[in-house]
Structure formats: structure tokens, C-alpha cells
Design a protein around this motif. Structure first.
Motif: not given
Length: 156
Positions: A12-13, A131-133, A139-140
Motif C-alpha cells: 500500500l502507498i 494500492a500500489e497498482e 482518478r486516484i
């Protein structure tokens, strides 16, 4: 997600958003009716509004106010227990009692004021986590930037 503690999952970032501090608040009408509160010992004679059992209790110890004044919890006069910060805020604004509230809730509320400014409660951190991906997802990025702009505007 917005989390009130750093994530432990390595994939997780996380981005620190703000530090939230608890302080004691009361309505001026309450203070007029029940007298000034000048020290932690004065808390024993006050009407206290507390946070009920719930997820926040495990994170931030929102009822730290009950351990002030050098006496046990049983000496305090708890007049309301609620598991919703907004409910506690409205109860304080209405003059029902005093409570510990996080600054982000009590800030810019003209119906209440901070009391005992030297007596600060626990602090906790808020993090934006994803999440890293999703790192390069538009949008993130838009949501992250919006959230960071809002936090910066609050001057935390």
C-alpha cells in the motif's frame, strides 16, 4: 481509504494527511452556568460528554478527559455517551457539558471555545492509503490532489 493509523501492508502507498489533536471544549453558556474551569482538578465537578465504545476508542483514546484531575473515572459526572463525534459536538454546542474533541471538528465553531489550553489530549495521524497498482490511475491522482489541497487549506 483514509486511515487513522499507518498501514502495515507493504503493498500500500501511504500519504500523511494531517495530525489531529484532542482538546477540551465547552459552550460559553455552559461556562456561565457552571462556573469557570481553571485547572484539571475542576474537571471533577463538571458535566462530561464522552465517546462510547467503538473503533475510535482503539485508535485515539477519545475519553482521555476522564483520566484528568487526578481521580478515577467514577468521580466524573458523565451526562452523555455517544459513538458519533458530530453528536458530541452538537451536545457541547448546546451547553449540555464539556468534552474532548479533535481540532478538525471543533475548529471554526463559534458556539464553543477551547478551555484549559495547556491540557492537550492524544494526537493521531491520518493517512491517505491506496494500492500500489493504482499509483498511476488518474482518478486516484485527482482525489489525492484534491484531498491534499483541502488539508493544506485547513492549515494542519
Amino acid at each position: 481509504a483514509i486511515r487513522m493509523m499507518p498501514p502495515t501492508q507493504p503493498d500500500l502507498i501511504q500519504r500523511h494527511l494531517m495530525t489531529m489533536n484532542y482538546r477540551i471544549y465547552a459552550a460559553p453558556e455552559y461556562l456561565d452556568k457552571f462556573g469557570p474551569i481553571e485547572s484539571a482538578d475542576d474537571l471533577l465537578d463538571q458535566r462530561i460528554i464522552v465517546y462510547g465504545e467503538g473503533p475510535l476508542s482503539a485508535i485515539a483514546s477519545p475519553n482521555w478527559l476522564l483520566s484528568r484531575g487526578g481521580e478515577s473515572k467514577s468521580r466524573h459526572r458523565v451526562v452523555l455517551e455517544a459513538n458519533n463525534i458530530y453528536c458530541i459536538l452538537i451536545a457541547v454546542e448546546s451547553g449540555l457539558g464539556i468534552s474532548a474533541l479533535p481540532d478538525y471538528v471543533a475548529r471554526d465553531r463559534p458556539k464553543i471555545r477551547q478551555i484549559l489550553p495547556d491540557l492537550q489530549g492524544p494526537s493521531f495521524e491520518a493517512y491517505l492509503v491506496y494500492a500500489e497498482e493504482l499509483r498511476h490511475t488518474k482518478r486516484i491522482a485527482v482525489f489525492r490532489d484534491f484531498l491534499l489541497d483541502q488539508v493544506a487549506a485547513w492549515n494542519y
